[in-house]
Design an enzyme around this catalytic site. Sequence first.
Site, PDB file in Angstrom:
ATOM      1  N   ASP A  36     -18.107   0.062   0.126  1.00  0.00           N
ATOM      2  CA  ASP A  36     -17.108  -0.929   0.171  1.00  0.00           C
ATOM      3  C   ASP A  36     -17.602  -2.009   1.254  1.00  0.00           C
ATOM      4  O   ASP A  36     -17.935  -1.910   2.228  1.00  0.00           O
ATOM      5  CB  ASP A  36     -15.618  -0.598   0.969  1.00  0.00           C
ATOM      6  CG  ASP A  36     -14.696  -1.621   1.243  1.00  0.00           C
ATOM      7  OD1 ASP A  36     -14.868  -2.732   0.662  1.00  0.00           O
ATOM      8  OD2 ASP A  36     -14.071  -1.498   2.203  1.00  0.00           O
ATOM      9  N   ASP A  84     -10.914  -7.020   0.536  1.00  0.00           N
ATOM     10  CA  ASP A  84     -10.132  -5.997   1.622  1.00  0.00           C
ATOM     11  C   ASP A  84      -9.431  -6.552   2.519  1.00  0.00           C
ATOM     12  O   ASP A  84     -10.060  -7.559   3.047  1.00  0.00           O
ATOM     13  CB  ASP A  84     -11.077  -4.923   2.009  1.00  0.00           C
ATOM     14  CG  ASP A  84     -10.370  -3.572   2.539  1.00  0.00           C
ATOM     15  OD1 ASP A  84     -10.079  -2.718   1.536  1.00  0.00           O
ATOM     16  OD2 ASP A  84     -10.178  -3.610   3.387  1.00  0.00           O
ATOM     17  N   CYS A  91      -7.987   1.522   2.422  1.00  0.00           N
ATOM     18  CA  CYS A  91      -9.151   0.551   1.681  1.00  0.00           C
ATOM     19  C   CYS A  91      -8.708   0.066   0.300  1.00  0.00           C
ATOM     20  O   CYS A  91      -8.416   0.744  -0.513  1.00  0.00           O
ATOM     21  CB  CYS A  91     -10.213   1.461   1.540  1.00  0.00           C
ATOM     22  SG  CYS A  91     -11.644   0.549   0.794  1.00  0.00           S
ATOM     23  N   HIS A 137     -15.160  -0.945   4.897  1.00  0.00           N
ATOM     24  CA  HIS A 137     -15.155   0.299   5.541  1.00  0.00           C
ATOM     25  C   HIS A 137     -16.239   1.041   5.051  1.00  0.00           C
ATOM     26  O   HIS A 137     -16.086   2.435   5.481  1.00  0.00           O
ATOM     27  CB  HIS A 137     -13.845   1.023   4.811  1.00  0.00           C
ATOM     28  CG  HIS A 137     -12.544   0.290   5.196  1.00  0.00           C
ATOM     29  ND1 HIS A 137     -11.974  -0.791   4.506  1.00  0.00           N
ATOM     30  CD2 HIS A 137     -11.719   0.446   6.323  1.00  0.00           C
ATOM     31  CE1 HIS A 137     -11.102  -1.182   5.106  1.00  0.00           C
ATOM     32  NE2 HIS A 137     -10.947  -0.490   6.212  1.00  0.00           N
ATOM     33  N   SER A 170       0.591  -1.211  -0.012  1.00  0.00           N
ATOM     34  CA  SER A 170       0.141   0.108   0.082  1.00  0.00           C
ATOM     35  C   SER A 170       0.785   1.232   0.062  1.00  0.00           C
ATOM     36  O   SER A 170       0.231   2.371  -0.055  1.00  0.00           O
ATOM     37  CB  SER A 170      -0.945   0.002   1.248  1.00  0.00           C
ATOM     38  OG  SER A 170      -2.074  -1.003   1.158  1.00  0.00           O
TER      39      SER A 170
END
Length: 669
Positions: A350, A365, A384, A371, A326
Amino acid sequence: MKQHFPLKNVQQEKRIYRNRIFISVGIVAFFLLLLIVRYAYLQIANYETFSTASDQNRIRLQPLPPARGYIYDRNGILLADNYPVFSATMSRADVQDIASTVQRLTPLLSLSDDDIDRFNARIKTSKKTERVALKLNLTETDIAKFSEVKFQFPGVNIETQMTRYYPHGELFAHVIGYVGRINDKELKEIDKDLYAGTNLIGKIGVEKSYEDLLHGVPGNESVEADAHGNVLRNLGRKDPVRGNDLYLSIDYGLQVVATEQLVGHRGAIVAMNPRTGEILALVSSPSFNPNLFVTGISHTDYSALRDNLDQPLYNRAVQGAYPPGSTIKPMFGLGGIHYGYVDWATAISDPGYFTLPGDSHRFRDHKKSGHGTVNMHKAQVVSCDTYFYVLSYRMGIEKMNAWMRQFGFGEKTGVDLPSESTGLYPNPEWKMRTRKSKWLKGETISVSIGQGAFTATPLQLGMATAIIANQGAHITPHVLRESHGAKPYTVHNAPDGKIQFNGKPEDWIKMRDVMVDVVQSGTGRGIRTPLYQIAGKTGTAQVKSIAQGKRYNESLLTERQLDHGLFVGFAPAENPEIAIAVVWENGRHGGSAAQLARPIFDYWLLKSKKNPILPANHQMSGGLMTAGIKPGELPNDIGTTATATTSTNTAQPVSPPPIAAAPQLVESD
């Protein structure tokens, strides 16, 4: 009637005699003339040639190798020194039977096969009068044993030569590198006149990158020698020109702090000045002692380094290719804005996963329940994955590739260190060329969160982070700050371009503020501080594949199967002075990697100017900080044998263990 004949024909005899005299005189005159012509040819027409050849029987022009330039850190702390050693040398002009002489010297000087092979390769290509080193760094015992029988080895001399010493051992090994004996391949490539009398050449690191600056220019001296090559007197001298002294951008204290964070761990840390591209610290852990390589490392020591499972010879900071996880989401998010697929208000719902149209496979995820409603700001702060799955589906791999390459992914950064890896930013053309198969849409989804076939070096991550800190200004990382010496060289310490971005200038500032919130309240909150603001992004990269529908169970994995922890960041956020990339192999998650970065930020911003870390026996000299070991001074520990318990970086490093790409991607930053 009887005829009377005269007993002599006086006239005829006189005629014959005169003819013989003329012929004899002609022959003598001819050969005398021939002798005069030959004498004139030797003494007049070719006087210079034969006079020189005659003088060479007693007068020789011997090369004088230049001293290698010193290497310092940015504050003048000595990182690479020169010191004298005793060497056994000989030349083809002084020794008639070299092979026999070497054979007789082998037990006397404890010559290794490598010593002999290197000598034989060098002596074949050297000038006849050039003295070639048979063995460097002779011990007192070697010298004493040879002195007793020197009369048996006419033409073999013990001489003083300069070699390299790295006073800080492992600390700068992957930056400075080391020098070593010139090998067969290098002999074919170098200028033999420039390296006459020189035994060492840069192998890796700065020593190799700036070999032309560090080496200097050789000189020579004219000497009168006897038949055995012993110098009787000096007739003239042209002094060599010492190589340039190099001042690196590396800071000694910051390097110490960064190294301490990775003690006992495998990984890499890169810290740089985002304004200039200067690398302030570069650490690859574990490291190695470069002094082992200078005069020839033993097979035992080299095998211990080469076969070490932790691969100390491998420069992870420049050559290690890791899934970035990420940490690339800020760069990728700006790409979505650049192409107009999202803006700061664009939001998704999400549910904890994403599916491609017409496909039941779920790209999950890291938060199983999702989320909820997520916009760009929240997607970065909570990391996310689903938001970026959706963005990558809209954007497509080709545009993703074009955008991310502007940040240096999939390309060499251009750093002034050798053997840099390009990493890999995959695309359909690459897959068809290397794997003979078509690109799948699911692979685009994996790449969007820094997984799949996407790999990057810690240096690439550091450069990309510096570009965000610079609000799009591109910099090229480099370790050389200044060069002082006879050879002119200019270092470029400024941005060298701008990212092509179709968004607004304030978009860069918004992304910076998002990264601040990552540290203040998001996945990097473990390193927040009231003393200054850090902008950062954590990342976690899977090592062990997890099947669809299975949960990540850390207790079932070995230590080397645990996730890699990554962190990138810069500080102070509003006026960046330092950008950092941390990769902690098997560090479990990005929050752990962020913990390693905090002491580095603290030292640089709060302590480096007021209370810098200095080496032992450090002293001030001439306004510059210099190491306690003065240039040319013989260190106390020379001659001791270092233990090969940690690692080494060679010109052809061993590749790291392959990191498996997971079919089911799970990330928890």
